[in-house]
Scaffold this motif. Structure first.
Motif, mmCIF file in Angstrom:
data_model
loop_
_atom_site.group_PDB
_atom_site.id
_atom_site.type_symbol
_atom_site.label_atom_id
_atom_site.label_comp_id
_atom_site.label_asym_id
_atom_site.label_seq_id
_atom_site.Cartn_x
_atom_site.Cartn_y
_atom_site.Cartn_z
ATOM 1 N N PRO A 28 -7.104 3.317 7.836
ATOM 2 C CA PRO A 28 -7.146 2.326 8.034
ATOM 3 C C PRO A 28 -5.911 2.605 9.402
ATOM 4 O O PRO A 28 -4.649 2.532 9.384
ATOM 5 C CB PRO A 28 -6.663 1.620 7.058
ATOM 6 C CG PRO A 28 -6.439 2.696 6.367
ATOM 7 C CD PRO A 28 -6.362 3.733 6.519
ATOM 8 N N ASP A 29 -6.025 1.313 10.248
ATOM 9 C CA ASP A 29 -5.150 0.854 11.621
ATOM 10 C C ASP A 29 -3.881 -0.029 10.800
ATOM 11 O O ASP A 29 -4.501 -1.029 9.413
ATOM 12 C CB ASP A 29 -6.314 0.280 12.454
ATOM 13 C CG ASP A 29 -6.561 -1.382 12.869
ATOM 14 O OD1 ASP A 29 -5.760 -1.979 12.209
ATOM 15 O OD2 ASP A 29 -6.913 -1.183 13.721
ATOM 16 N N SER A 30 -2.822 -0.103 11.115
ATOM 17 C CA SER A 30 -1.845 -0.851 10.463
ATOM 18 C C SER A 30 -2.417 -2.386 10.563
ATOM 19 O O SER A 30 -1.260 -3.106 9.382
ATOM 20 C CB SER A 30 -0.554 -0.599 11.726
ATOM 21 O OG SER A 30 -0.360 0.917 11.475
ATOM 22 N N GLN B 231 -13.647 13.421 2.604
ATOM 23 C CA GLN B 231 -13.432 12.345 1.709
ATOM 24 C C GLN B 231 -11.926 11.787 2.084
ATOM 25 O O GLN B 231 -11.394 12.168 2.237
ATOM 26 C CB GLN B 231 -13.325 13.218 0.352
ATOM 27 C CG GLN B 231 -13.452 12.715 -0.783
ATOM 28 C CD GLN B 231 -12.910 13.301 -1.964
ATOM 29 O OE1 GLN B 231 -12.900 14.022 -2.428
ATOM 30 N NE2 GLN B 231 -13.869 12.761 -3.340
ATOM 31 N N TRP B 232 -12.209 10.149 1.530
ATOM 32 C CA TRP B 232 -11.194 9.430 1.227
ATOM 33 C C TRP B 232 -10.596 9.169 3.329
ATOM 34 O O TRP B 232 -10.225 8.687 3.406
ATOM 35 C CB TRP B 232 -10.217 9.188 0.617
ATOM 36 C CG TRP B 232 -10.129 10.217 -0.562
ATOM 37 C CD1 TRP B 232 -10.462 10.901 -1.072
ATOM 38 C CD2 TRP B 232 -11.041 9.581 -1.499
ATOM 39 N NE1 TRP B 232 -10.352 11.507 -2.631
ATOM 40 C CE2 TRP B 232 -11.077 9.721 -3.012
ATOM 41 C CE3 TRP B 232 -11.619 8.160 -1.622
ATOM 42 C CZ2 TRP B 232 -11.781 10.578 -3.783
ATOM 43 C CZ3 TRP B 232 -12.182 8.110 -2.557
ATOM 44 C CH2 TRP B 232 -11.977 8.654 -3.429
ATOM 45 N N ASP B 233 -11.163 9.422 4.560
ATOM 46 C CA ASP B 233 -11.477 9.144 5.734
ATOM 47 C C ASP B 233 -11.503 7.830 5.620
ATOM 48 O O ASP B 233 -12.728 7.262 5.276
ATOM 49 C CB ASP B 233 -11.561 10.294 6.162
ATOM 50 C CG ASP B 233 -10.893 11.344 6.692
ATOM 51 O OD1 ASP B 233 -9.524 11.150 6.727
ATOM 52 O OD2 ASP B 233 -10.992 12.501 7.303
ATOM 53 N N PHE B 234 -10.780 7.104 6.059
ATOM 54 C CA PHE B 234 -11.809 5.763 7.095
ATOM 55 C C PHE B 234 -12.482 5.585 8.264
ATOM 56 O O PHE B 234 -12.352 6.783 8.977
ATOM 57 C CB PHE B 234 -10.264 4.638 7.230
ATOM 58 C CG PHE B 234 -10.032 3.876 6.429
ATOM 59 C CD1 PHE B 234 -9.869 3.965 5.430
ATOM 60 C CD2 PHE B 234 -10.545 2.717 7.002
ATOM 61 C CE1 PHE B 234 -9.792 3.108 4.026
ATOM 62 C CE2 PHE B 234 -10.662 1.292 5.923
ATOM 63 C CZ PHE B 234 -9.934 1.593 3.962
ATOM 64 N N THR C 292 -15.413 1.785 6.092
ATOM 65 C CA THR C 292 -16.161 2.398 5.303
ATOM 66 C C THR C 292 -15.325 3.411 5.320
ATOM 67 O O THR C 292 -14.217 3.370 6.271
ATOM 68 C CB THR C 292 -17.470 2.880 6.276
ATOM 69 O OG1 THR C 292 -18.293 2.087 6.671
ATOM 70 C CG2 THR C 292 -17.297 4.529 5.592
ATOM 71 N N VAL C 293 -15.305 3.357 3.368
ATOM 72 C CA VAL C 293 -14.142 5.043 3.819
ATOM 73 C C VAL C 293 -15.214 6.100 2.397
ATOM 74 O O VAL C 293 -16.264 5.289 2.071
ATOM 75 C CB VAL C 293 -13.306 4.498 2.385
ATOM 76 C CG1 VAL C 293 -14.276 4.040 1.376
ATOM 77 C CG2 VAL C 293 -12.072 5.710 1.877
#
Ligand SMILES: [Zn+2]
Lengths: 215, 212
Positions: B6-8, B165-168, B149-150
């Motif tokens: 995810p972005d900061s 898996q678990w990537d954004f 989305t994840v």
């Protein structure tokens, strides 16, 4: 840590800064003095330590509640946060988080929980606040990150003092007034892109942004 | 393992406690698997602590501490130390069963969906699970902004690379992509979309990240 805190105050005196200047016992080496008190509460239910924490953090949390728009529940939030501190202090590990960071996350979670309960139309919450905002992996031993965690608050105090006022204003609205970046843009009358770039510049300085991140 | 974070700015909104519940859930699921982002959130939480410390202070009422101690003394069962909570995935808690066994609705070709917005009654985002069968292809499509989305299971690939898996997944609205589920598991994602969702075209319920 204490000495650094003073110098940070000196460089940011144009903003409202802490007027409380309580300095508990000198830091035991790296150990953060509030963390020492928190451990006493966790291990021995030490009421004097608990009161010292209360006197330092309760006025911060009360302001946090007011700035978050729940002034009518400010005293209640302080109570809930401190009950939670009392109950959870046995889980506190000074190697994993500075005490003030740990207390901030409790204040944040209790604020979210209180707002959820105030706004709730349905009796049941499918997911508890803690399920969403309690950081996983609290138990694990990550010696490298532990040191990182301990250092980060000190580093942030130092770095914040060097940030331009306009960046700090935006961050303060996000953290203290739970405003989205869009709401901050609307309030300040500046484009959303400007808000985001101010935050990015600040986070860059605070080394939060990953190098490989293309944002 | 996970490469797409995810972005900061989103992590900052998470740390500040400003995200809606379903968006916080997406972040929380990613954090569980991503030490890098956990480190970033720790730093952001410290930023929150420093901000709180540098703001004005407001005195609490004179009896505030006494009230607190009275509560601790009078209701010890409600104020006793907590044990470390058992680690149950918030997803498991929310869905109550394995994601593969949910009452999926076949949507189009290889894509199935399940709208779980009603699990989050007090907010305005739309929350949708989607499944692309192993080896399946989604039709080419583009995206609109403001969606989180994840990936919960499996992986897909498109021209931007492989998402595990678990990537954004964050796609630009100009990106047209055509994801393919890779590996031998069905690829399942959790998406949060800002409501109201614009309904266009023949298929009124086509959603990201596979189709819209
Ligand atoms: Zn990550």
């Amino acid at each position: 840590m204490i000495a650094i805190k003073r110098s940070t105050h000196a460089t940011v005196k144009e903003r409202p800064v802490t007027t409380l200047d309580q300095k508990p016992a000198k830091a035991e080496g790296r150990k953060d003095p509030w963390g020492v008190l928190l451990e006493k509460v966790g291990k021995h239910q030490d009421r004097a330590a608990y009161q010292a924490l209360f006197e330092h953090f309760a006025p911060q949390i009360k302001y946090y509640a007011i700035s978050n728009g729940i002034a009518n529940h400010a005293e209640e939030l302080v109570q809930e946060v401190f009950i939670s501190i009392w109950r959870r202090s046995c889980l506190y590990d000074w190697r994993k988080a500075a005490a003030s960071t740990w207390i901030f996350t409790i204040a944040r979670n209790q604020r979210i929980d209180m707002l959820r309960k105030l706004q709730r139309r349905n009796a049941e919450m499918a997911v508890e606040t803690e399920d969403l905002w309690q950081i996983p992996g609290e138990n694990e031993d990550e010696p490298v990150t532990s040191l990182h965690r301990l250092m980060s608050e000190r580093r942030i105090r130092e770095s914040l003092g060097q940030l331009p006022e306009e960046q700090i204003t935006v961050i303060a609205k996000v953290y203290m007034e739970h405003k989205s970046h869009q709401m901050v843009a609307d309030e300040l009358g500046i484009p959303l892109g400007t808000v985001k770039s101010r935050v990015r510049l600040a986070l860059n300085k605070l080394k939060v942004i990953l190098q490989d991140q293309n944002v | 393992m996970t490469r797409h974070h995810p972005d900061s700015l989103t992590l900052m909104e998470y740390s500040a406690g400003n995200l809606s519940e379903p968006r916080a859930l997406c972040i929380r699921l990613h954090l569980e698997q991503c030490p890098e982002c956990r480190g970033r959130v720790d730093t952001l939480d410290s930023l929150g602590a420093v901000m709180m410390d540098q703001q004005p202070k407001v005195s609490v009422s004179d009896t505030s501490f006494e009230q607190l101690m009275a509560r601790i003394d009078e209701a010890p069962e409600d104020t006793s130390p907590v044990a470390e909570a058992p680690k149950v995935s918030p997803l498991q808690k929310l869905l109550g069963q394995d994601i593969n066994d949910l009452p999926w609705k076949r949507q189009l070709g290889d894509v199935s969906v399940l709208d779980i917005t009603d699990k989050f009654p007090d907010q305005h985002d739309r929350v949708v699970l989607q499944k692309l069968v192993a080896g399946g292809k989604a039709p080419a499509h583009t995206h609109k902004g403001d969606e989180t989305t994840v990936i919960l299971q499996g992986a897909f690939s498109d021209q931007n690379g492989v998402f595990n898996q678990w990537d954004f997944v964050s796609l630009d609205e100009h990106d047209e992509h055509r994801p393919v589920a890779v590996g031998n598991e069905d690829c399942i994602t959790l998406s949060v979309l800002s409501a109201p969702v614009k309904l266009t075209g023949t298929f009124t319920r086509l959603l990201n990240p596979f189709i819209r």
